[in-house]
Design an enzyme around this catalytic site. Structure first.
Site, mmCIF file in Angstrom:
data_model
loop_
_atom_site.group_PDB
_atom_site.id
_atom_site.type_symbol
_atom_site.label_atom_id
_atom_site.label_comp_id
_atom_site.label_asym_id
_atom_site.label_seq_id
_atom_site.Cartn_x
_atom_site.Cartn_y
_atom_site.Cartn_z
ATOM 1 N N TYR A 106 0.877 -1.172 0.000
ATOM 2 C CA TYR A 106 0.000 0.000 0.000
ATOM 3 C C TYR A 106 0.915 1.223 0.000
ATOM 4 O O TYR A 106 2.094 1.107 -0.333
ATOM 5 C CB TYR A 106 -0.893 -0.135 1.267
ATOM 6 C CG TYR A 106 -2.005 0.856 1.386
ATOM 7 C CD1 TYR A 106 -3.050 0.885 0.464
ATOM 8 C CD2 TYR A 106 -2.033 1.762 2.447
ATOM 9 C CE1 TYR A 106 -4.084 1.806 0.603
ATOM 10 C CE2 TYR A 106 -3.068 2.672 2.583
ATOM 11 C CZ TYR A 106 -4.078 2.694 1.656
ATOM 12 O OH TYR A 106 -5.099 3.596 1.776
ATOM 13 N N ARG A 161 -5.995 10.532 -10.653
ATOM 14 C CA ARG A 161 -5.299 11.202 -9.523
ATOM 15 C C ARG A 161 -4.789 10.101 -8.596
ATOM 16 O O ARG A 161 -5.420 9.777 -7.610
ATOM 17 C CB ARG A 161 -6.280 12.160 -8.822
ATOM 18 C CG ARG A 161 -5.661 13.163 -7.920
ATOM 19 C CD ARG A 161 -5.183 12.590 -6.576
ATOM 20 N NE ARG A 161 -6.205 12.392 -5.605
ATOM 21 C CZ ARG A 161 -6.248 11.336 -4.772
ATOM 22 N NH1 ARG A 161 -5.347 10.365 -4.831
ATOM 23 N NH2 ARG A 161 -7.215 11.227 -3.889
ATOM 24 N N LYS A 179 -5.735 -1.554 -2.504
ATOM 25 C CA LYS A 179 -6.866 -1.296 -1.585
ATOM 26 C C LYS A 179 -7.576 -2.608 -1.257
ATOM 27 O O LYS A 179 -7.937 -2.871 -0.119
ATOM 28 C CB LYS A 179 -7.865 -0.327 -2.232
ATOM 29 C CG LYS A 179 -7.325 1.094 -2.396
ATOM 30 C CD LYS A 179 -7.546 1.929 -1.154
ATOM 31 C CE LYS A 179 -6.868 3.293 -1.286
ATOM 32 N NZ LYS A 179 -6.993 4.134 -0.101
ATOM 33 N N GLU A 257 -12.092 5.200 -6.278
ATOM 34 C CA GLU A 257 -10.749 5.477 -5.766
ATOM 35 C C GLU A 257 -9.931 6.272 -6.770
ATOM 36 O O GLU A 257 -9.827 5.882 -7.945
ATOM 37 C CB GLU A 257 -10.040 4.154 -5.461
ATOM 38 C CG GLU A 257 -8.789 4.295 -4.630
ATOM 39 C CD GLU A 257 -9.074 4.769 -3.203
ATOM 40 O OE1 GLU A 257 -9.946 4.183 -2.546
ATOM 41 O OE2 GLU A 257 -8.415 5.731 -2.761
ATOM 42 N N ASP A 281 -11.717 8.627 -1.234
ATOM 43 C CA ASP A 281 -10.915 9.840 -1.066
ATOM 44 C C ASP A 281 -11.724 10.962 -0.436
ATOM 45 O O ASP A 281 -11.198 11.759 0.335
ATOM 46 C CB ASP A 281 -10.339 10.272 -2.424
ATOM 47 C CG ASP A 281 -9.480 9.177 -3.012
ATOM 48 O OD1 ASP A 281 -8.462 8.832 -2.384
ATOM 49 O OD2 ASP A 281 -9.863 8.609 -4.054
ATOM 50 N N ASN A 432 -0.109 11.778 0.152
ATOM 51 C CA ASN A 432 0.627 10.548 -0.172
ATOM 52 C C ASN A 432 1.265 10.662 -1.544
ATOM 53 O O ASN A 432 0.772 11.426 -2.375
ATOM 54 C CB ASN A 432 -0.349 9.360 -0.189
ATOM 55 C CG ASN A 432 -0.897 9.072 1.185
ATOM 56 O OD1 ASN A 432 -0.162 9.051 2.160
ATOM 57 N ND2 ASN A 432 -2.211 8.880 1.268
HETATM 58 N N1 NDP Z 1 -4.174 10.181 3.999
HETATM 59 C C1 NDP Z 1 -5.197 9.772 3.294
HETATM 60 O O1 NDP Z 1 -5.921 8.831 3.671
HETATM 61 C C2 NDP Z 1 -5.504 10.427 2.001
HETATM 62 C C3 NDP Z 1 -4.638 11.323 1.436
HETATM 63 N N2 NDP Z 1 -4.955 11.927 0.244
HETATM 64 C C4 NDP Z 1 -3.947 12.772 -0.362
HETATM 65 O O2 NDP Z 1 -4.408 14.087 -0.497
HETATM 66 C C5 NDP Z 1 -3.834 14.681 -1.661
HETATM 67 C C6 NDP Z 1 -4.933 15.370 -2.452
HETATM 68 O O3 NDP Z 1 -5.926 14.444 -2.839
HETATM 69 P P1 NDP Z 1 -7.334 14.981 -3.399
HETATM 70 O O4 NDP Z 1 -7.968 15.896 -2.446
HETATM 71 O O5 NDP Z 1 -8.091 13.796 -3.794
HETATM 72 O O6 NDP Z 1 -6.856 15.761 -4.683
HETATM 73 P P2 NDP Z 1 -7.624 16.898 -5.483
HETATM 74 O O7 NDP Z 1 -6.963 17.015 -6.779
HETATM 75 O O8 NDP Z 1 -9.080 16.656 -5.423
HETATM 76 O O9 NDP Z 1 -7.316 18.222 -4.613
HETATM 77 C C7 NDP Z 1 -6.061 18.804 -4.499
HETATM 78 C C8 NDP Z 1 -6.241 20.145 -3.838
HETATM 79 O O10 NDP Z 1 -4.953 20.686 -3.572
HETATM 80 C C9 NDP Z 1 -4.951 22.031 -4.030
HETATM 81 N N3 NDP Z 1 -3.603 22.445 -4.393
HETATM 82 C C10 NDP Z 1 -2.852 22.026 -5.441
HETATM 83 N N4 NDP Z 1 -1.676 22.682 -5.448
HETATM 84 C C11 NDP Z 1 -1.707 23.528 -4.386
HETATM 85 C C12 NDP Z 1 -0.799 24.478 -3.856
HETATM 86 N N5 NDP Z 1 0.400 24.686 -4.395
HETATM 87 N N6 NDP Z 1 -1.178 25.178 -2.761
HETATM 88 C C13 NDP Z 1 -2.361 24.973 -2.186
HETATM 89 N N7 NDP Z 1 -3.262 24.085 -2.639
HETATM 90 C C14 NDP Z 1 -2.930 23.376 -3.728
HETATM 91 C C15 NDP Z 1 -5.894 22.052 -5.220
HETATM 92 O O11 NDP Z 1 -6.293 23.404 -5.457
HETATM 93 P P3 NDP Z 1 -7.420 23.819 -6.539
HETATM 94 O O12 NDP Z 1 -8.726 23.399 -5.923
HETATM 95 O O13 NDP Z 1 -7.262 25.284 -6.631
HETATM 96 O O14 NDP Z 1 -7.097 23.071 -7.785
HETATM 97 C C16 NDP Z 1 -7.003 21.156 -4.702
HETATM 98 O O15 NDP Z 1 -7.891 21.885 -3.911
HETATM 99 C C17 NDP Z 1 -3.112 13.553 -2.403
HETATM 100 O O16 NDP Z 1 -1.735 13.663 -2.156
HETATM 101 C C18 NDP Z 1 -3.628 12.301 -1.768
HETATM 102 O O17 NDP Z 1 -2.656 11.272 -1.727
HETATM 103 C C19 NDP Z 1 -6.144 11.705 -0.389
HETATM 104 C C20 NDP Z 1 -7.034 10.818 0.124
HETATM 105 C C21 NDP Z 1 -6.746 10.069 1.334
HETATM 106 C C1 PYR Z 2 -4.860 7.030 0.758
HETATM 107 C C2 PYR Z 2 -5.539 7.450 -0.456
HETATM 108 O O1 PYR Z 2 -6.640 7.001 -0.727
HETATM 109 C C3 PYR Z 2 -4.910 8.418 -1.311
HETATM 110 O O2 PYR Z 2 -3.862 8.949 -0.982
HETATM 111 O O3 PYR Z 2 -5.474 8.667 -2.384
HETATM 112 MG MG MG Z 3 -7.115 7.326 -2.765
#
Ligand code: NDP
Ligand code: PYR
Ligand code: MG
Length: 584
Positions: A106, A161, A179, A257, A281, A432
């Protein structure tokens, strides 16, 4: 040449027999202790005939082999090969040492595996690949899955993504595979019941598509501003869900996912009221973070000025996408439920920073994505705030949550500023894989003088600071989805919603032992992950039955204690050791 199921219990070329209830291994030992290597009649002579080596010993051997590999990607490949050829050994190994093996199957290693997927692919089928050219034939393609009669949970991605690594197209298949390995390992759902799916609508990264080894469509994705192209994708997803119901039945659960932001929210909205599905997510992440904030109230409420309830916190998110808005919304819902305040009051102390800076009511509301709108507040001095650092200075958050995919964005001055304002600041660097974390565990502890309640999406090793050892917590939806899935399957859930996610959060928060809390950790040990799944499953099933949405396995009113339900769920779970013994 038939596909090797994840569950195959002997070499792949012997795997054509149905996996269950079919006398797959015909040699029966008279005792429960294995006495001979399992072989089917037709396979006699193809495996050594000496005494069976105990599973435990084989697990120890595999763990030692892992140690001798040069890189984590090599370890991933070794384990993946074992998954494809000897799933019982694979899952026994995952369970033997979850903290050691989980990072290999993972995050973070699965990220490297996806980036190298074309190179390490073995041409063993791993699930179902659907492409836009299967339009009209989706059900037929799904019927090709050898375990269609057993399939209970699907994890589907389109690879747009992948973690914080961006668009990897068909190489993203590693994510649903990983997963679902946890659905079985941690959630005890039989391997035959799990199905990874990749939906290929192209890939927008030239370098991925141009790789001569790339196996996905060599096309770009639909243009999100082109209504006809978006409608084509939406229609495909309608057909996909109808086909899932037709082939696998009404109660087959679907986990979205790592879809791209522009599709993820819409697909969830389109299908959450019609199918048993959730977006990991958006919703699974929200649930795990809410749990971490809830459990850490046991830390913060014990210090003067620390938060005593969710609404005492000021939250600032870096990242306002699927994870950020999903978490923010679930925290707001939990505040409404717990404090009886209105939704707008609950949102008042939750702020988002996206790629353009702090989201405020000065944004153009006509174009602001609807999931950001509840958090677009006005600032007293009315100006714009363009950086996280400025936002932290102005809003003085007690909790920062990083879900931006942007590494090293929680700087020293941000953590120091938070520590100056709050005795035990919550610093959740959740992006991540590890290379994308907003800060490291070591940085968070050093910059906060050991006071930060830290969690990260991918694991960090223990940190030594000023003579103390800190064990960083992992805030990852892996604590949630296996248990939610197990609960949903056990009770025959017909729909999943935010109530289930809050139920799961509360169950997880309650499972953090006091000795963890005393050390500033807000999640249980990963070694407890299977027990966590069982408790979450029981809580989710009870919630479903109460709402009248769960249709299966309910005991009569008042006839069953929670402990008895927990034991029933435990008894329904896949145990590699049991499979091994039964196979003899
Ligand atoms: N720990 C966990 O269980 C999980 C972790 N994650 C992690 O979270 C991260 C994002 O995932 P997700 O939300 O699905 O992705 P999205 O693409 O949906 O969202 C990314 C967000 O980050 C913003 N962003 C991008 N660049 C910047 C920057 N330089 N400064 C500030 N904000 C910025 C984007 O802005 P804008 O809206 O303006 O485009 C957007 O709002 C990934 O790395 C993922 O691995 C996700 C799910 C689970
Ligand atoms: C953990 C997860 O689902 C992610 O980083 O997208
Ligand atoms: Mg995910």
């Amino acid at each position: 040449f038939l596909p090797t199921p994840a569950a195959s219990r002997s070499p792949s070329f012997l795997a054509s027999a149905p996996p269950k209830d079919a006398g797959y291994f015909e040699l029966k030992a008279p005792h429960t202790v294995p006495t001979t290597t399992p072989q089917s009649k037709s396979a006699t002579g193809l495996l050594p005939r000496g005494p069976a080596v105990p599973l435990e010993l084989r697990v120890q051997n595999l763990l030692a082999r892992l140690d001798s590999q040069a890189t984590d990607l090599d370890r991933y490949c070794l384990l993946h090969n074992i998954l494809e050829t000897d799933a019982t050994l694979y899952f026994a190994t995952v369970l033997a040492d979850v903290p050691r093996v989980m990072p290999l199957v993972y995050t973070p290693t699965v990220g490297a595996a996806c980036q190298n997927f074309s190179k390490i692919h073995t041409y063993q089928p791993k699930g179902i690949y659907l492409s836009k050219y299967d339009k009209g034939n989706v059900a037929d393609v799904l019927r090709n899955w050898p375990f269609k009669d057993d399939t209970k949970v699907i994890c589907v991605t389109d690879g747009e993504r992948i973690l914080g690594l961006g668009d990897l197209g068909a190489n993203g298949m590693g994510i649903p595979v990983g997963k679902l390995a946890l659905y079985t390992g941690l959630g005890g759902i039989e391997p035959e019941a799990t199905l990874p799916i990749h939906i290929d609508f192209g890939c927008n990264v030239d370098a991925v598509r141009d790789d001569p080894l790339y196996m996905g469509l060599k096309e770009k994705r639909p243009d999100k501003d082109n209504a006809a192209e978006v409608a084509e994708y939406d229609a495909f997803m309608e057909e996909f869900f109808a086909a899932v119901k037709e082939v696998f039945g009404e109660s087959c659960m679907v986990q979205f996912e790592d879809f791209g932001n522009s599709n993820a929210f819409r697909f969830l909205e389109n299908f959450q009221d019609k199918h048993v599905c959730f977006n990991d997510d958006i919703q699974g992440t929200a649930s795990v973070v809410l749990a971490g904030v809830m459990s850490s109230l046991r830390i913060t409420s014990n210090v003067p000025g620390g938060a005593k309830s969710l609404k005492d916190h000021t939250f600032v998110f870096l990242g306002a996408g699927e994870a950020g808005c999903g978490i923010a919304s679930l925290i707001a819902e939990a505040i409404v439920m717990e404090e009886g305040v209105s939704m707008s009051e609950a949102c008042a102390n939750i702020w988002l920073v996206d790629s353009r800076g702090l989201v405020t009511d000065r944004r153009d509301m006509a174009t602001l994505p609807h999931h950001k709108k509840p958090f677009a507040h006005s600032l007293e001095d009315g100006g714009d705030v363009s950086t996280l650092e400025e936002a932290v200075k102005k809003l003085k958050p007690s909790c920062v949550i990083g879900v931006s995919g942007q590494p090293q964005t929680f700087t020293k001055s941000i953590v120091e500023e938070m520590s100056a304002n709050h005795p035990r600041p919550l610093v959740f660097a959740l992006s991540n894989p590890t290379s994308k974390a907003e800060c490291t565990a070591e940085q968070a502890y050093e910059w906060s003088d050991g006071q930060a309640v830290f969690a990260s999406g991918s694991p960090f090793p223990p940190v030594q600071f000023k003579g103390k050892t800190y064990q960083p917590a992992q805030g990852n939806n892996a604590y949630i989805f296996p248990g939610v899935g197990l609960g949903a399957i056990f009770c025959g859930a017909t729909r999943l919603d935010s109530e289930d996610m809050i139920t799961a959060s509360k169950a997880l928060a309650d499972l953090v032992p006091q000795d963890k809390i005393d050390k500033g950790a807000c999640y249980p040990a990963l070694a407890e992950a299977r027990e966590v799944s069982i408790q979450i499953a029981a809580a989710v099933a009870c919630g479903q039955w109460k709402r009248g949405t769960g249709g299966k396995n309910r005991a009569g009113e008042g006839e069953e204690t929670r402990e008895q339900l927990v034991e029933r769920i435990r008894g329904s779970m896949y145990e590699p050791e049991k499979v091994w013994r039964e196979g003899l």
